[in-house]
Design a protein around this motif. Structure first.
Motif, PDB file in Angstrom:
ATOM      1  N   LEU A 191       0.820  -1.213   0.000  1.00  0.00           N
ATOM      2  CA  LEU A 191       0.000   0.000   0.000  1.00  0.00           C
ATOM      3  C   LEU A 191       0.857   1.267   0.000  1.00  0.00           C
ATOM      4  CD1 LEU A 191      -2.543  -1.086   2.779  1.00  0.00           C
ATOM      5  CD2 LEU A 191      -2.786  -1.387   0.315  1.00  0.00           C
ATOM      6  N   ASP A 192       0.206   2.345  -0.436  1.00  0.00           N
ATOM      7  CA  ASP A 192       0.773   3.688  -0.301  1.00  0.00           C
ATOM      8  C   ASP A 192       2.180   3.794  -0.904  1.00  0.00           C
ATOM      9  OD1 ASP A 192       0.789   6.329   0.339  1.00  0.00           O
ATOM     10  OD2 ASP A 192       1.276   6.035   2.475  1.00  0.00           O
ATOM     11  N   LEU A 193       2.299   3.328  -2.142  1.00  0.00           N
ATOM     12  CA  LEU A 193       3.579   3.406  -2.852  1.00  0.00           C
ATOM     13  C   LEU A 193       3.667   4.760  -3.535  1.00  0.00           C
ATOM     14  CD1 LEU A 193       3.499  -0.188  -4.405  1.00  0.00           C
ATOM     15  CD2 LEU A 193       4.458   0.534  -2.207  1.00  0.00           C
ATOM     16  N   LYS A 194       4.732   5.526  -3.222  1.00  0.00           N
ATOM     17  CA  LYS A 194       4.772   6.943  -3.604  1.00  0.00           C
ATOM     18  C   LYS A 194       5.616   7.256  -4.829  1.00  0.00           C
ATOM     19  CE  LYS A 194       3.800   8.761   1.016  1.00  0.00           C
ATOM     20  NZ  LYS A 194       3.392   7.476   1.624  1.00  0.00           N
ATOM     21  N   ASP A 195       6.379   6.262  -5.324  1.00  0.00           N
ATOM     22  CA  ASP A 195       7.168   6.536  -6.530  1.00  0.00           C
ATOM     23  C   ASP A 195       7.413   5.235  -7.292  1.00  0.00           C
ATOM     24  OD1 ASP A 195       9.382   5.195  -5.283  1.00  0.00           O
ATOM     25  OD2 ASP A 195       9.888   7.082  -4.272  1.00  0.00           O
ATOM     26  N   ALA A 196       8.049   5.345  -8.459  1.00  0.00           N
ATOM     27  CA  ALA A 196       8.260   4.190  -9.326  1.00  0.00           C
ATOM     28  C   ALA A 196       9.172   3.161  -8.677  1.00  0.00           C
ATOM     29  CB  ALA A 196       8.837   4.648 -10.658  1.00  0.00           C
ATOM     30  N   ASP A 197      10.165   3.612  -7.916  1.00  0.00           N
ATOM     31  CA  ASP A 197      11.059   2.661  -7.256  1.00  0.00           C
ATOM     32  C   ASP A 197      10.296   1.800  -6.261  1.00  0.00           C
ATOM     33  OD1 ASP A 197      13.198   3.590  -8.687  1.00  0.00           O
ATOM     34  OD2 ASP A 197      13.843   5.008  -7.128  1.00  0.00           O
ATOM     35  N   ASP A 198       9.377   2.419  -5.494  1.00  0.00           N
ATOM     36  CA  ASP A 198       8.555   1.650  -4.565  1.00  0.00           C
ATOM     37  C   ASP A 198       7.712   0.609  -5.307  1.00  0.00           C
ATOM     38  OD1 ASP A 198       9.564   3.101  -2.476  1.00  0.00           O
ATOM     39  OD2 ASP A 198       7.800   4.409  -2.259  1.00  0.00           O
ATOM     40  N   VAL A 199       7.178   1.000  -6.460  1.00  0.00           N
ATOM     41  CA  VAL A 199       6.343   0.086  -7.247  1.00  0.00           C
ATOM     42  C   VAL A 199       7.159  -1.104  -7.734  1.00  0.00           C
ATOM     43  CG1 VAL A 199       4.999  -0.154  -9.363  1.00  0.00           C
ATOM     44  CG2 VAL A 199       4.704   1.868  -7.916  1.00  0.00           C
ATOM     45  N   ARG A 200       8.374  -0.811  -8.249  1.00  0.00           N
ATOM     46  CA  ARG A 200       9.218  -1.902  -8.727  1.00  0.00           C
ATOM     47  C   ARG A 200       9.604  -2.856  -7.591  1.00  0.00           C
ATOM     48  NH1 ARG A 200      11.169   2.344 -12.090  1.00  0.00           N
ATOM     49  NH2 ARG A 200      10.888   1.821 -14.329  1.00  0.00           N
ATOM     50  N   ALA A 201       9.856  -2.316  -6.420  1.00  0.00           N
ATOM     51  CA  ALA A 201      10.216  -3.150  -5.268  1.00  0.00           C
ATOM     52  C   ALA A 201       9.035  -3.997  -4.798  1.00  0.00           C
ATOM     53  CB  ALA A 201      10.724  -2.272  -4.127  1.00  0.00           C
ATOM     54  N   ALA A 202       7.830  -3.444  -4.933  1.00  0.00           N
ATOM     55  CA  ALA A 202       6.629  -4.169  -4.473  1.00  0.00           C
ATOM     56  C   ALA A 202       6.174  -5.223  -5.466  1.00  0.00           C
ATOM     57  CB  ALA A 202       5.496  -3.169  -4.211  1.00  0.00           C
ATOM     58  N   PHE A 203       6.528  -5.055  -6.743  1.00  0.00           N
ATOM     59  CA  PHE A 203       6.016  -5.946  -7.785  1.00  0.00           C
ATOM     60  C   PHE A 203       6.294  -7.433  -7.500  1.00  0.00           C
ATOM     61  CE2 PHE A 203       6.362  -8.337 -11.712  1.00  0.00           C
ATOM     62  CZ  PHE A 203       5.141  -8.072 -12.316  1.00  0.00           C
ATOM     63  N   PRO A 204       7.549  -7.840  -7.200  1.00  0.00           N
ATOM     64  CA  PRO A 204       7.796  -9.270  -6.959  1.00  0.00           C
ATOM     65  C   PRO A 204       7.046  -9.813  -5.743  1.00  0.00           C
ATOM     66  CG  PRO A 204       9.748  -7.958  -6.456  1.00  0.00           C
ATOM     67  CD  PRO A 204       8.805  -7.041  -7.141  1.00  0.00           C
ATOM     68  N   ILE A 205       6.824  -8.954  -4.746  1.00  0.00           N
ATOM     69  CA  ILE A 205       6.078  -9.393  -3.562  1.00  0.00           C
ATOM     70  C   ILE A 205       4.655  -9.768  -3.955  1.00  0.00           C
ATOM     71  CG2 ILE A 205       5.209  -8.699  -1.300  1.00  0.00           C
ATOM     72  CD1 ILE A 205       7.611  -6.793  -1.101  1.00  0.00           C
ATOM     73  N   ALA A 206       4.018  -8.928  -4.764  1.00  0.00           N
ATOM     74  CA  ALA A 206       2.656  -9.204  -5.209  1.00  0.00           C
ATOM     75  C   ALA A 206       2.617 -10.377  -6.182  1.00  0.00           C
ATOM     76  CB  ALA A 206       2.055  -7.955  -5.852  1.00  0.00           C
ATOM     77  N   LYS A 207       3.610 -10.450  -7.059  1.00  0.00           N
ATOM     78  CA  LYS A 207       3.616 -11.514  -8.064  1.00  0.00           C
ATOM     79  C   LYS A 207       3.731 -12.899  -7.423  1.00  0.00           C
ATOM     80  CE  LYS A 207       5.794 -12.944 -12.394  1.00  0.00           C
ATOM     81  NZ  LYS A 207       6.837 -12.649 -13.402  1.00  0.00           N
ATOM     82  N   ASP A 208       4.499 -12.990  -6.327  1.00  0.00           N
ATOM     83  CA  ASP A 208       4.662 -14.272  -5.635  1.00  0.00           C
ATOM     84  C   ASP A 208       3.335 -14.821  -5.123  1.00  0.00           C
ATOM     85  OD1 ASP A 208       7.340 -14.361  -6.098  1.00  0.00           O
ATOM     86  OD2 ASP A 208       7.925 -13.577  -4.120  1.00  0.00           O
ATOM     87  N   GLN A 209       2.374 -13.945  -4.837  1.00  0.00           N
ATOM     88  CA  GLN A 209       1.083 -14.378  -4.302  1.00  0.00           C
ATOM     89  C   GLN A 209       0.014 -14.493  -5.378  1.00  0.00           C
ATOM     90  OE1 GLN A 209       0.627 -15.371  -1.200  1.00  0.00           O
ATOM     91  NE2 GLN A 209       2.792 -14.931  -0.734  1.00  0.00           N
ATOM     92  N   SER A 210       0.382 -14.279  -6.622  1.00  0.00           N
ATOM     93  CA  SER A 210      -0.582 -14.347  -7.722  1.00  0.00           C
ATOM     94  C   SER A 210      -0.442 -15.689  -8.432  1.00  0.00           C
ATOM     95  CB  SER A 210      -0.346 -13.206  -8.714  1.00  0.00           C
ATOM     96  OG  SER A 210      -1.231 -13.317  -9.820  1.00  0.00           O
ATOM     97  N   ARG A 211      -1.524 -16.454  -8.462  1.00  0.00           N
ATOM     98  CA  ARG A 211      -1.463 -17.777  -9.079  1.00  0.00           C
ATOM     99  C   ARG A 211      -1.197 -17.690 -10.578  1.00  0.00           C
ATOM    100  NH1 ARG A 211      -5.581 -18.300  -5.290  1.00  0.00           N
ATOM    101  NH2 ARG A 211      -7.207 -17.773  -6.807  1.00  0.00           N
ATOM    102  N   ARG A 212      -1.659 -16.619 -11.202  1.00  0.00           N
ATOM    103  CA  ARG A 212      -1.478 -16.479 -12.647  1.00  0.00           C
ATOM    104  C   ARG A 212      -0.318 -15.538 -13.009  1.00  0.00           C
ATOM    105  NH1 ARG A 212      -7.549 -15.243 -14.601  1.00  0.00           N
ATOM    106  NH2 ARG A 212      -7.985 -14.932 -12.384  1.00  0.00           N
TER     107      ARG A 212
END
Length: 918
Positions: free
Chosen positions: A276-297
């Motif tokens: 949550l509350d990601l304020k810039d592109a670097d935060d988004v890139r860092a969060a992406f693998p965390i979310a992807k690991d929990q996505s079945r697809r």
């Protein structure tokens, strides 16, 4: 005096899944050995009671036999045996994981010093068994300290094990509501798949998904991108979002949507992978693998970050049931304690436990929590100012240590309407609508809030056990949806037991109700029959087979043959039966599983009578004293059946019973024959002539006359009209199609052959009486004089030696030739041993002047049948007591076909005919 040693051990464990000889409800039965501890009650063990109460403080609440709080502590101080302590410890351990079980008893094993029967209730059998094992280890540890026994670790491991096998709070809430409405349930797997109701009335739930939950709706809710587009198309407030597959795409979309943003998995759950509350592109890139690991697809959602509080709106059957505000796991500074100490203090709250053990979950400080603390400028050892709120998670899920505040009656009507519309758009019967808005009391369209997610199978814990506010009884509308008021949930169950006649009586009852158009599920020693189709071929007179019938969605009427072995092994396997039929109790299967007397056997068979509810009936044989005594154990009404003549003691009892408004079925003799008469109060209704019922062989098969009485009484008690009962009895025969292996009559080349399952001495008496009656009426068609009677007999190897000899002695009184065989299963005996014991009885009876002239031992069943048929001449009677009736019937058919084809199976003259044997 010797010193105590940690000798308590479990010798045997049984799980009763229904009413049993120990309890009206399901229970676990342990046989334990105290060893040296038999000499040491609790008041002789220094410090034992204090240490036990310190480790299991819940024992202070146990009333035990005193009937008041603290009663068990009194027993501990006065001195009680450690088997009793283990029982209460097993109960207390189950209570610690939320299983409200209080039933238990400990009794010594007769004739075995230091051995005790421990019986106690359970909710989940795996948890109940684990509780017993841990309780025994604890008692031994308190007697003599075990350096390898760490109580805290063992207790936590037990709680985690219980969480893995026990129902979650949502499933348990629905089951509790169903139980409160007398709706039965069956667990279908080791997880949360549960059947509510029986047979044709059943519904299924898995957590908070139901039989009515659309699979398409679940798929839609799992696809967060699709859900948002559907809700947006309906004009509902949703955040801007797009789905992406790479970190660069996520950063680009975030730039287009506008920071701050949320990155989350497309098809995740429980808030896992949500950043949550990601304020810039670097935060988004860092969060992406965390979310992807929990996505079945492997797809990730980037959406605009909606500020505000997190609310969960629960929608059931299209209506709002509850609203909870979810507050992420956090601590509040006091100006003195470090964050680490504050977490430990918060986890010390007695409402917090491991997983779903309690209403709140302990806060877990992991890498994500440390990173979040760093974002707030803290480390674990820092001391936050007094009143400062320090977040440890971003999402408000209860499973991560969050708390909930009930807001059900504060939600604005427009927000309620939006939540209900969102559930309808997705198509879920039970939906969790997640709102992010400044205040649920204000319209979200005005305050800028939005629906961020729609959840299938939403958890109930935040609503049933809110941290702040009143609990909402949300399981009620769920059960209302599945079983509207007045909707049935149970099918009628008729249970039949007795030493002999169970299978035939069960088939008669099933035949009557099948003729009424019912879809009958029947269990018997031959297998499981669903609507006249044999689906399982085996001995199916136990509790597992009964549950198979109750799980079948076609069945609307159950008829269960209930055997002694199943009751002793697992109990009934179901909660109660509407009609219990007890035919007789005679000495058979004695000496097995602790049943040594016929009175003890009667107590076992009386379990089905004890399982009759107040509005049910027990159909009892008035001619059997042991069955007659069971009337005292029946909570419902008693329906008698009797073959006694008018004026007998039994008939006088029945007449007095009927004068008080009771029911009974009796035989009324007349010049035209015997009439089955239904008595209800002062009314008498003629049902049928016994000699016109095909199964009775013109009234000669007295055992089937009795079975017909019992079947008619059971059908009458179950509400069948008399004309349907009459029609059922008149169309039921002992043909192989309707009653395989029970008095099947076939003619093989002029020889009358009777195939029956008779396998014990009382049954042989009844069969012998039938043979005598048939023999008297047989025409003398043989050139050799009177027709001969040839019997092929056997018994099971687990009977007592005297029972086997008695079987042979009785058979010798009715047959000219006795052929003794053995079953395929020897049940622990050497090959030939059982047959020899039966033959001893035949010889003794023959020497005393019995009818039998010849004795043969042919161990193989088919060879014994061939031997008997080779000895028979046209006009003779052959009675085959079978083990595997299909193969015997097939052999008889082959014998007949081969003889007709002139294959040489028949002989030109008599072979060892007893009329010519001196």
């Amino acid at each position: 005096m010797s010193t105590p040693s940690p000798d308590l051990s479990i010798l045997e464990t049984r799980v009763y899944r229904g009413a049993n000889v120990w309890s009206y409800d399901k229970a676990i039965h342990l046989v334990v050995d105290l060893g040296s501890l038999e000499e040491f009650p609790t008041n002789t063990l220094t410090g034992f009671t204090d240490n036990l109460l310190q480790l299991l403080p819940g024992l202070r609440e146990h009333s035990c036999s005193r009937g008041r709080r603290g009663g068990f502590v009194e027993r501990l101080n006065e001195g009680t045996w450690l088997g009793h302590v283990a029982e209460h410890a097993a109960l207390a351990l189950q209570q610690e994981v939320g299983h409200d079980i209080r039933r238990g008893k400990t009794r010594s094993v007769k004739g075995r010093k230091g051995h005790y029967n421990i019986v106690y209730g359970y909710v989940d059998e795996q948890v109940g068994i684990a509780a017993a094992r841990l309780a025994v280890r604890l008692v031994n540890h308190l007697v003599e300290a075990d350096p390898e026994f760490d109580w805290d670790k063992e207790r936590e491991a037990f709680i985690l094990r219980a969480e893995r096998t026990s129902f979650g709070p949502s499933t348990q809430a629905i089951i509790d509501e169903a139980v409160s409405r007398d709706i039965p349930w069956i667990r279908l797997n080791q997880h949360s798949l549960v059947q509510l109701g029986q047979g044709v009335h059943q519904k299924r739930i898995r957590a908070t998904m139901t039989s009515a939950t659309s699979a398409i709706a679940v798929d839609v809710a799992s696809d967060k991108d699709l859900t948002t587009r559907l809700l947006g198309a309906a004009g509902l407030p949703v955040p801007k979002q797009e789905s992406v597959r790479t970190a660069d795409q996520a950063a680009t979309v975030a730039e287009r949507i506008g920071f701050p943003v949320v990155v989350k998995p497309l098809d995740g759950n429980h808030g896992r992978g949500v950043c949550l509350d990601l304020k810039d592109a670097d935060d988004v890139r860092a969060a992406f693998p965390i979310a992807k690991d929990q996505s079945r697809r492997g797809v990730v959602i980037v959406e605009s970050y909606i500020t505000g509080r997190d609310y969960r709106c629960l929608i059931i059957d299209g209506r709002l049931a509850a609203v909870a505000e979810r507050v992420p796991a956090h601590v509040i500074g006091d100006g003195r304690s470090s964050i680490e100490d504050l977490v430990e203090l918060t986890n010390a709250d007695p409402r917090r436990g491991v997983g779903h053990e309690k209403v709140l979950t302990r806060i877990k400080v992991d890498d994500a929590a440390v990173a979040l603390l760093a974002d707030q400028g803290y480390k674990l050892g820092d001391v936050p100012p007094a009143g400062e709120t320090v977040k440890l998670t971003l999402t408000g899920n209860m499973s991560t240590g969050g708390i909930s505040i009930d807001r059900t009656f504060e939600a604005h009507p427009e927000n309620v309407e939006i939540a209900e519309e969102a559930a309808r758009m997705v198509g879920l019967d039970i939906a969790g609508i997640d709102f992010i808005c400044p205040d649920i009391t204000e319209p979200v369209r005005e305050t800028g809030g939005a629906i961020c997610e729609v959840n299938a199978a939403p958890g109930f814990r935040m609503h049933t056990h809110p941290t702040i506010g009143e609990p909402q009884f949300i399981s009620k509308p769920v059960v209302d949806m599945l079983f509207p008021p007045g909707a049935p949930s149970r099918i009628p169950i008729v249970a039949v037991t007795g030493t002999n006649g169970k299978t035939t009586t069960s088939r008669m009852i099933s035949h009557i109700f099948k003729g009424m158009g019912r879809k009958v599920g029947m269990t018997s020693t031959d297998g499981v029959v669903i609507d006249e189709r044999l689906v399982i071929r085996s001995d199916a007179s136990g509790p597992k087979s009964a549950r198979m019938v109750l799980q079948n969605p076609r069945v609307d009427f159950g008829v269960f043959e209930v055997a002694r072995g199943g009751i002793l092994r697992e109990g009934l396997g179901y909660e109660r039966n509407d009609v219990a039929v007890v035919l007789n109790v005679q000495p058979d299967h004695l000496g097995l599983r602790g049943i040594d007397t016929v009175e003890q056997l009667a107590d076992v068979k009386a379990v089905i009578v004890e399982a009759v509810p107040r509005d049910g009936h027990a159909v009892l044989n008035a001619d059997d004293p042991l069955v007659r005594a069971m009337r005292r154990k029946c909570s419902g009404q008693v329906v008698w059946f009797s073959m006694s003549e008018p004026g007998s003691e039994e008939r006088e009892m029945i007449d007095a019973h009927c004068r008080r408004g009771g029911k009974a079925l009796v035989l009324e003799p007349s010049e035209r024959g015997e009439m089955i008469v239904v008595k209800h109060g002062r009314r008498e209704m003629q049902l049928a002539w016994t000699h016109l019922l095909p199964a009775t062989f013109g009234g000669k098969a007295r055992m089937n006359v009795q079975n017909a009485l019992a079947a008619a009484a059971a059908a009458f008690a179950a509400g069948a009209p008399l004309h349907d009962i009459r029609q059922g009895l008149r169309t039921f025969s002992t043909s192989y199609y309707l009653s395989p292996g029970r008095l099947n009559e076939v003619e093989v080349n002029g020889v009358q052959v009777i195939v029956d399952y008779c396998h014990n001495a009382p049954g042989m008496k009844a069969l012998g009486d039938f043979v005598d009656r048939v023999g008297e009426s047989m025409a003398t068609t043989s050139d050799l004089g009177r027709p001969s009677r040839i019997g092929v007999i056997a018994t099971a190897g687990d009977r007592r030696d005297d029972d086997m000899r008695e079987l042979g002695a009785i058979a010798a009184q009715h047959f000219d030739v006795v052929v003794v065989r053995e079953d395929v299963s020897l049940r622990g005996r050497e090959r030939g041993a059982t047959a020899e014991l039966v033959a001893e009885g035949v010889r003794a009876s023959r020497d005393a002047g019995a009818r039998c002239k010849q004795l043969e031992i042919v161990l193989d069943e088919i060879e014994a049948v061939r031997h008997a048929m080779s000895r028979a001449n046209p006009g003779d009677l052959v009675v085959v007591c079978v083990d595997k009736h299909p193969t015997v019937m097939s052999e008889l058919e082959n014998w007949s076909n081969q003889a007709q084809a002139g294959s040489g199976q028949t002989t030109d003259g008599p072979v060892g005919d007893p009329d010519f044997t001196t």
